[in-house]
Design an enzyme around this catalytic site. Structure first.
Site, short mmCIF file in Angstrom:
data_model
loop_
_atom_site.label_atom_id
_atom_site.label_comp_id
_atom_site.label_asym_id
_atom_site.label_seq_id
_atom_site.Cartn_x
_atom_site.Cartn_y
_atom_site.Cartn_z
CB CYS A 10 -0.93 0.00 1.21
SG CYS A 10 -2.08 1.39 1.23
CG ASP A 13 1.90 -2.04 -16.85
OD1 ASP A 13 1.22 -1.44 -16.01
OD2 ASP A 13 3.01 -1.65 -17.22
NE ARG A 24 -6.35 0.54 -6.98
CZ ARG A 24 -7.57 0.70 -6.47
NH1 ARG A 24 -8.49 1.35 -7.12
NH2 ARG A 24 -7.86 0.22 -5.29
#
Length: 646
Positions: A388, A491, A513
């Site tokens: 994160c 990617d 995402r």
């Protein structure tokens, strides 16, 4: 031929929207419905001095500032959007559950108890079909349902389809819920963390050099696995070369046969046991007996904060995802019994391989949280978030910061591994700084500490979601990790990208995402990878996916006003990503590449053009097509800016 300007794009949507509103008014007049339109909604898309890409103004004549601040991270100063208008005239839950005479608050209750009065004040229904009634044969929300006309009879009685309800009777559709008893134990600190406390006591025990033992406790996980599998008598302290610590070995004295003696100033309470001694009292699972995580070659849906909720995971599961994981949960909030944090752990019965992801910065809270989940919920693995990048987590020592705190990182992984009966996985980035990769140094140590699998995101913390993922470095780390499986992330926008990634030597790929692709923008990517084709999905098919999401949301969050608005909120959050998708039939070349900013374009029909809009007004218009008109003074600003263009 589809490329257009920003002014023409918004003018087209504005004109078509006005035409549809006029047609809707004419239809209402013909049918004879005399209801007025809801008050005009005002949508705040930008704050003063801010310019977010995901919420740009609809006005074509407004000029962009010369210097734009890069939109990244979160909209930290967005206004509070928790709807509270339905709290004023809300029906008491005791009436909805059919026990109005047992209301705990009695005459002091601030909610309504008269059904007739409530129905007179209730806003109009949003539709003629209730998804709960049609699916399960019964709507538990009764008169409070915003689609109540589908299942209300005379005298506001809730109609039940007995045959359909019997089919679902006794079936647990959603698991891992927080019970009131467990919440009470956590809040009163009465939950027993026996195994975690044993490990922490061993961690604080002074070593021979006078310091506290914490950096290297016992043998490596591989050595333990070999020794425990080959020698059945392991655990009685016979081998001086590999001392068994209370949190890692099988010392029967530490498991309740006698009370441990206090060391130093620490006073350990005695443990009283009743009844015969069972195997569970004296024998701990050996590493070779732990459940294995067999997911090599499978498609892994990453834990996605805010948008990776249960309804969205059901969509991805239906489209081909093999492994799903809940949203990142903060361990301290779980230990405090916060219902909102425990909701992130819920598991739908269709999720056959499911895990949860924990975030924390210290071994005591992470080890206790791991033992708590090991005893109370059903999961196939537990993942540690060490990737994160946001400041709120990083500055407290969690997320990516653990990559620079190797001592605490080791204690966390060893502690969680010692108390879990399911595999422990770790998700990391290449490093903290852009040109200083450290993952290849950590991965062999993670294998020794007890991790069953590592997922590597091919970007550093400084890169966030910009630049391209370094797959050459991921391939290097995959060789270092062997024989431990390593999943690559970054990617993956098409099936060609997935094929190239698998040729790098990774055990599998994680779909997250990535902008402008990934699971949030293109959830049908799982189907494309499995069928090895580009899917030119139509606007009507995408709209049906949105409809299914709203139906799943109403099942999960409820069909009353509160549930409808919560479903709308998460639908709008998803639309803030979904609008970045470019249809395959409009691309000049395939596949689409990351960090390519698409121009304004006109879709092949009005709905496709509407879905391409990055204007909040148009997202709200799509939500109104599915969930009816928004409440008065409704505002929305997406949580994530998610700007990945460079």
């Amino acid at each position: 031929r589809f490329v257009t300007s920003k002014e023409q794009f918004h003018a087209y949507l504005r004109d078509r929207g006005q035409e549809e509103e006029k047609e809707a008014e004419q239809e209402k007049e013909e049918v004879g419905i005399g209801q007025g339109e809801p008050p005009a909604k005002r949508v705040k898309t930008e704050g003063a001095g801010r310019d977010e890409e995901s919420g740009e103004d609809a006005g074509a004549e407004e000029k962009e500032p010369v210097e734009r601040k890069r939109a990244r991270g979160q909209n930290k100063s967005r206004p509070c959007m928790k709807p509270n208008h339905y709290e004023q005239n809300r029906l008491c839950p005791s009436v909805t559950q059919g026990c109005a005479d047992k209301c705990f608050f009695g005459p002091r209750c601030r909610f309504l108890h008269d059904v007739g009065e409530y129905m007179a004040l209730k806003p109009p229904d949003l539709g003629h079909r209730c998804v709960l009634f049609e699916t399960f044969g019964k709507c538990t929300y009764g008169v409070t349902c915003r689609f109540a006309q589908a299942h209300l009879g005379d005298g506001f009685q809730n109609i039940i389809n007995t045959e359909l309800a019997k089919q679902w009777e006794g079936k647990a559709l959603v698991r891992n819920s927080l019970s009131k008893e467990l919440q009470h134990q956590l809040r009163k600190r009465k939950f027993s963390f026996k195994r975690a406390e044993e490990f922490l006591r061993a961690l604080a025990k002074p070593r021979g050099d006078g310091r506290k033992g914490g950096k290297a406790t016992g043998c490596s996980a591989e050595e333990q696995e070999v020794s425990n599998c080959t020698r059945p008598q392991e655990g009685h302290g016979d081998d001086p070369a590999c001392p068994v610590l209370p949190g890692q070995g099988e010392d029967p004295k530490a498991d309740g046969l006698q009370s441990p003696s206090p060391t130093g100033d620490e006073e350990a309470p005695s443990i009283h046991t009743v009844g015969p001694v069972t195997d569970e009292d004296v024998i701990k699972l050996r590493p070779c007996e732990k459940r294995k995580l067999e997911i090599q070659g499978k498609l892994y849906l990453a834990p996605l904060t805010t948008c990776g909720n249960l309804p969205f995971r059901r969509i991805c599961k239906r489209l081909g995802a093999d492994v799903t994981c809940g949203e990142m949960a903060v361990c301290t909030n779980l230990l405090q019994g916060q219902a909102s944090e425990w909701a992130l752990l819920k598991r739908h019965h269709t999720e056959d391989v499911f895990g949860v992801q924990l975030e924390g910065a210290f071994p005591d809270t992470m080890t206790k949280c791991a033992e708590l989940l090991n005893q109370t919920i059903e999961v196939d693995f537990v993942d540690v978030n060490v990737g994160c990048p946001i400041d709120l987590v990083y500055k407290k020592g969690g997320g990516c910061a653990l990559m620079t705190r190797s001592n605490k990182f080791e204690q966390i992984v060893r502690g969680m591994h010692s108390v879990l009966d399911v595999p422990l996985t770790v998700k990391i980035r290449t490093g903290v700084q852009e040109k200083m990769n450290v993952a290849h140094k950590l991965i062999p140590r993670l294998r020794e500490w007890g991790a069953a699998m590592v997922t590597l995101h091919g970007r550093s913390r400084e890169q966030r979601y910009t630049r391209s993922a370094d797959w050459d470095y991921i391939a290097e780390c995959a060789q270092v990790a062997s024989p431990m499986p390593l999943f690559g992330n970054g990617d993956i926008l098409s099936y060609e990208d997935a094929n190239r990634a698998m040729q790098m030597g990774v055990s599998g790929i994680m779909i997250a995402r990535q902008v402008p692709g990934g699971a949030l923008i293109k959830p049908w990517l799982f189907t494309e990878i499995k069928e090895q084709r580009h899917w030119d999905i139509s606007s009507s098919e995408r709209f049906e996916l949105l409809r299914d999401f709203t139906n799943y949301g109403l099942e999960h969050w409820g069909s009353d006003t509160q549930g409808v608005e919560k479903t709308r909120k998460f639908l709008l959050e998803w639309l803030s990503f979904l609008c970045r998708y470019i249809p395959v039939g409009l691309l000049e070349f395939l596949p689409q590449k990351i960090n390519e900013r698409p121009p304004y374009y006109m879709g092949r029909d009005y709905l496709e053009t509407l879905m391409a809009s990055q204007n909040v007004d148009d997202w709200i218009r799509i939500s109104e097509l599915l969930l009816g008109p928004v409440p008065p003074r409704f505002t929305f600003l997406p949580k994530h800016k998610a700007n990945s263009y460079r």
